[in-house]
Motif scaffolding. Structure first.
Motif, short mmCIF file in Angstrom:
data_model
loop_
_atom_site.label_atom_id
_atom_site.label_comp_id
_atom_site.label_asym_id
_atom_site.label_seq_id
_atom_site.Cartn_x
_atom_site.Cartn_y
_atom_site.Cartn_z
N ILE A 284 0.83 -1.21 0.00
CA ILE A 284 0.00 0.00 0.00
C ILE A 284 0.86 1.25 0.00
CG2 ILE A 284 -1.77 1.27 1.26
CD1 ILE A 284 -2.89 -1.37 2.22
N ASN A 285 1.99 1.22 0.68
CA ASN A 285 2.90 2.37 0.63
C ASN A 285 3.47 2.57 -0.76
OD1 ASN A 285 3.03 3.72 3.21
ND2 ASN A 285 3.95 1.87 4.06
N ASN A 286 3.65 1.48 -1.50
CA ASN A 286 4.08 1.61 -2.90
C ASN A 286 3.01 2.32 -3.73
OD1 ASN A 286 6.46 0.27 -2.36
ND2 ASN A 286 5.73 -1.72 -3.07
N ILE A 287 1.74 1.99 -3.47
CA ILE A 287 0.64 2.68 -4.17
C ILE A 287 0.63 4.15 -3.78
CG2 ILE A 287 -1.86 2.78 -4.47
CD1 ILE A 287 -1.95 -0.22 -3.89
N LEU A 288 0.88 4.43 -2.50
CA LEU A 288 0.94 5.82 -2.03
C LEU A 288 2.03 6.59 -2.77
CD1 LEU A 288 0.23 8.13 -0.11
CD2 LEU A 288 1.73 7.08 1.60
N THR A 289 3.18 5.96 -2.94
CA THR A 289 4.28 6.61 -3.67
C THR A 289 3.87 6.92 -5.10
OG1 THR A 289 5.93 5.46 -2.31
CG2 THR A 289 6.67 6.36 -4.41
N ALA A 290 3.13 5.99 -5.72
CA ALA A 290 2.70 6.20 -7.10
C ALA A 290 1.70 7.34 -7.22
CB ALA A 290 2.09 4.90 -7.65
N ILE A 291 0.80 7.48 -6.24
CA ILE A 291 -0.25 8.50 -6.35
C ILE A 291 0.25 9.87 -5.93
CG2 ILE A 291 -1.25 8.25 -4.04
CD1 ILE A 291 -3.14 8.64 -7.38
N THR A 292 1.33 9.94 -5.14
CA THR A 292 1.86 11.25 -4.76
C THR A 292 2.51 11.97 -5.94
OG1 THR A 292 3.88 10.14 -3.98
CG2 THR A 292 2.22 10.71 -2.32
N VAL A 293 2.68 11.26 -7.05
CA VAL A 293 3.17 11.91 -8.27
C VAL A 293 2.16 12.91 -8.79
CG1 VAL A 293 3.78 11.48 -10.70
CG2 VAL A 293 4.64 9.97 -8.91
N VAL A 294 0.87 12.67 -8.50
CA VAL A 294 -0.20 13.56 -8.98
C VAL A 294 -0.04 14.93 -8.35
CG1 VAL A 294 -2.68 13.97 -8.96
CG2 VAL A 294 -1.79 11.67 -9.40
N ASN A 295 0.20 15.92 -9.19
CA ASN A 295 0.33 17.31 -8.75
C ASN A 295 -0.14 18.17 -9.93
OD1 ASN A 295 1.34 19.88 -7.80
ND2 ASN A 295 2.64 18.71 -6.41
N TYR A 296 -1.45 18.12 -10.17
CA TYR A 296 -2.01 18.67 -11.40
C TYR A 296 -3.01 19.78 -11.12
CZ TYR A 296 -0.43 14.03 -13.03
OH TYR A 296 0.29 12.90 -13.29
N VAL A 297 -3.05 20.74 -12.04
CA VAL A 297 -4.07 21.78 -12.02
C VAL A 297 -5.23 21.33 -12.90
CG1 VAL A 297 -4.64 24.15 -12.64
CG2 VAL A 297 -2.42 23.63 -11.62
N PRO A 298 -6.43 21.15 -12.35
CA PRO A 298 -7.58 20.77 -13.19
C PRO A 298 -7.87 21.84 -14.25
CG PRO A 298 -8.05 20.38 -10.87
CD PRO A 298 -6.78 21.17 -10.92
N PHE A 299 -8.28 21.40 -15.42
CA PHE A 299 -8.56 22.34 -16.50
C PHE A 299 -9.54 21.71 -17.48
CE2 PHE A 299 -5.57 19.57 -18.57
CZ PHE A 299 -5.97 19.57 -19.89
N GLU A 300 -10.06 22.54 -18.37
CA GLU A 300 -10.82 22.09 -19.53
C GLU A 300 -10.55 23.06 -20.65
OE1 GLU A 300 -15.31 20.67 -20.91
OE2 GLU A 300 -14.95 21.43 -18.88
N SER A 301 -10.21 22.53 -21.83
CA SER A 301 -9.81 23.40 -22.92
C SER A 301 -10.25 22.83 -24.27
CB SER A 301 -8.29 23.60 -22.91
OG SER A 301 -7.88 24.44 -23.97
N ASP A 302 -10.80 23.71 -25.11
CA ASP A 302 -11.07 23.37 -26.51
C ASP A 302 -9.87 23.81 -27.33
OD1 ASP A 302 -13.57 22.39 -25.90
OD2 ASP A 302 -14.58 24.29 -26.26
N THR A 303 -9.26 22.87 -28.03
CA THR A 303 -8.02 23.16 -28.75
C THR A 303 -8.16 22.81 -30.23
OG1 THR A 303 -7.04 20.97 -28.44
CG2 THR A 303 -6.76 22.56 -26.66
N ILE A 304 -7.19 23.30 -31.02
CA ILE A 304 -7.11 22.88 -32.42
C ILE A 304 -6.94 21.37 -32.49
CG2 ILE A 304 -5.75 23.05 -34.54
CD1 ILE A 304 -5.08 25.89 -33.79
N GLY A 305 -6.18 20.84 -31.53
CA GLY A 305 -6.10 19.39 -31.38
C GLY A 305 -4.80 18.78 -31.87
N ASP A 306 -4.43 17.71 -31.20
CA ASP A 306 -3.31 16.87 -31.61
C ASP A 306 -3.74 15.42 -31.40
OD1 ASP A 306 -1.02 15.48 -32.09
OD2 ASP A 306 0.24 16.56 -30.65
N PRO A 307 -4.11 14.72 -32.47
CA PRO A 307 -4.58 13.33 -32.34
C PRO A 307 -3.56 12.38 -31.74
CG PRO A 307 -5.25 14.24 -34.46
CD PRO A 307 -4.28 15.22 -33.85
N ALA A 308 -2.30 12.79 -31.61
CA ALA A 308 -1.29 11.91 -31.02
C ALA A 308 -1.35 11.90 -29.50
CB ALA A 308 0.11 12.34 -31.47
N LEU A 309 -2.13 12.79 -28.89
CA LEU A 309 -2.23 12.84 -27.43
C LEU A 309 -2.95 11.60 -26.90
CD1 LEU A 309 -3.13 16.58 -26.79
CD2 LEU A 309 -0.97 15.44 -26.28
#
Length: 465
Positions: A284-309
């Motif tokens: 479970i501590n290994n899972i904790l280490t994996a989830i602490t990587v998350v450090n994101y700003v939530p967003f929503e955006s309409d873009t021209i687009g890149d199908p490779a994403l």
């Protein structure tokens, strides 16, 4: 992100671009129908993918991708049941040179005929996992579980054994707690991906892939490529996980310091119940280490687009009202065929969710699910064949816990397929013949093969001693 050339990255970042779409429909009978831009009804096509819900980041998600498209086609709609659709995006990278980006493999779920057009709705192979789970499975390594899933659901794995073992807890032996809510292989994949600190999806080649959240930047999106964008004023981050231990009926809490972020609730994961207390803490501590990587700003955006994403790609936004020091991960992609692309990252505010996550620390556990006078019988079968050799090999491992006074019986049966090397035998028979005063010795060699012997030593280990 789908691997593309430097020329593609340069062309996709320009203010204008030249591109087109192509596709192919293959029926179950093997008949193929090709289509391109001129066959696609304008504004009708889309591809939708996601790895989290609408409000917060998830571990273990098993969402299916969806394709919707209308075609100018006279194909018989009845022949399209479970037909395969492949779609590709082609971008001009140099003069009259186009680079192809595959957009996925889908299977027709609905085909509706209009006067001039054919409306199709299709999903990827994640729906193949809606098959009954093998309740007889007991324990195995993650790659072995995935191999069984692949065979049972006819879904090819995108990763090798070494790549799976490199994931969080990828080399750990996991056991399935039998009192669980697993009904289908898709349910099981959810718990397995969660134990590996990943989310799962079907990639562009139609193969199953497990991916952890990352921190490395995959792409920069500047204001020239955004029609609209909305950014949150907080950063979603996790500093703790909560997991319910069925044996102790306690919701255990694991955190890092300082513990001032969100708590990822793992619930009652059947794959996180067995093993010594130290081993459970480690997993479970290994899972904790994996989830602490998350450090994101939530967003929503309409873009021209890149199908490779792809889902999970880490994006940096520049220009306009974007904060160039922050990063976001894509949790949802909606690509319009010959249109714009909407990308999104969901996440909760640690300040607003703080009180709730702290209450999780004090959860006393679950109500006992053990009823009096209840007779329960569980059967276990090893997931894969076990090869026995000179070294000791564990073939039956039983860990038992009860919340009340009870009686328990354990019966084990080991079915062996023993193949011993044959042993060569030889003997020489002699006899003496006496004829008158003369005697003559006659010898006759005899050779044959007989079955060899195999010695099997069985050990009974109690309490690990």
């Amino acid at each position: 992100m789908y691997p593309v050339s430097k020329e593609y990255k340069k062309a996709i970042s320009e203010s204008s671009r030249s591109f087109f779409w192509t596709g192919k429909i293959t029926t179950k009978q093997g008949k193929e129908y090709l289509f391109d831009n001129k066959d696609i009804v304008k504004g009708s096509g889309y591809i939708s993918r996601q790895c989290s819900g609408s409000s917060e980041i998830e571990l273990g998600s098993v969402y299916a991708a969806e394709l919707g498209i209308s075609l100018f086609s006279n194909v018989d709609r009845y022949s399209l049941e479970d037909a395969k659709i492949t779609l590709s995006f082609h971008l001009e990278v140099e003069d009259n040179t186009y680079e192809e980006v595959p957009m996925g493999v889908f299977y027709v779920a609905e085909a509706n005929r209009k006067i001039k057009t054919l409306e199709l709705k299709a999903y990827d192979a994640m729906l193949n996992l809606e098959k009954n789970f093998n309740k007889g499975l007991s324990s195995a390594f993650p790659y072995d579980f995935l191999s069984l899933l692949s065979k049972a659901c006819h879904v090819e794995l995108a990763q090798t054994k070494a790549e799976i073992e490199a994931l969080t807890n990828g080399a750990e032996l996991l056991g399935i707690y039998q009192e669980n809510d697993i009904e289908t292989w898709r349910d099981f994949l959810y718990y397995l991906a969660q134990a590996l600190g990943c989310f799962s999806f079907i990639d562009r080649e139609g193969k199953l892939r497990l991916i952890p959240y990352g921190a490395n930047e995959n792409k920069v999106v500047d204001s020239r490529h955004r029609y609209t964008s909305s950014f949150s004023d907080f950063v979603t981050r996790y500093t703790a996980v909560s997991s319910t231990n069925k044996k102790t009926e306690i919701a255990e809490y694991y955190s890092v310091k300082p513990d001032d972020g969100l708590t990822m609730n793992l619930g009652v994961n059947p794959l996180l119940q067995f093993g010594l207390e130290e081993k459970r803490k480690q997993i479970i501590n290994n899972i904790l280490t994996a989830i602490t990587v998350v450090n994101y700003v939530p967003f929503e955006s309409d873009t021209i687009g890149d199908p490779a994403l792809d889902l999970g790609d880490v994006i940096k936004f520049t220009g306009g009202h974007a904060d160039e020091s922050k990063r976001s991960a894509i949790t949802s992609i909606n690509t319009k065929i010959n249109g714009k692309q909407t990308i999104k990252c969901v996440g909760k505010n640690p300040r607003l969710a703080n009180a709730k996550s702290k209450n999780d620390k004090n959860i006393a556990g679950l109500e006992s699910s053990i009823n009096e006078n209840k007779l329960s019988i569980y059967t276990y079968v090893n997931a894969l064949k076990i090869d026995l050799a000179a070294e000791k090999t564990s073939i039956i491992n039983i860990e038992f816990a009860s919340g009340d006074e009870t009686n328990a019986e354990f019966h084990g049966e080991v079915i062996l397929d023993v193949k011993s090397k044959s042993v060569a035998r030889n003997i020489k028979a002699e006899t003496t013949l006496e004829i008158g005063d003369e005697s003559k010795v006659i010898s006759l060699p005899v050779n044959w093969n007989e079955d060899g012997k195999t010695v099997l030593t069985a050990y009974y280990v109690l309490d690990g001693k």
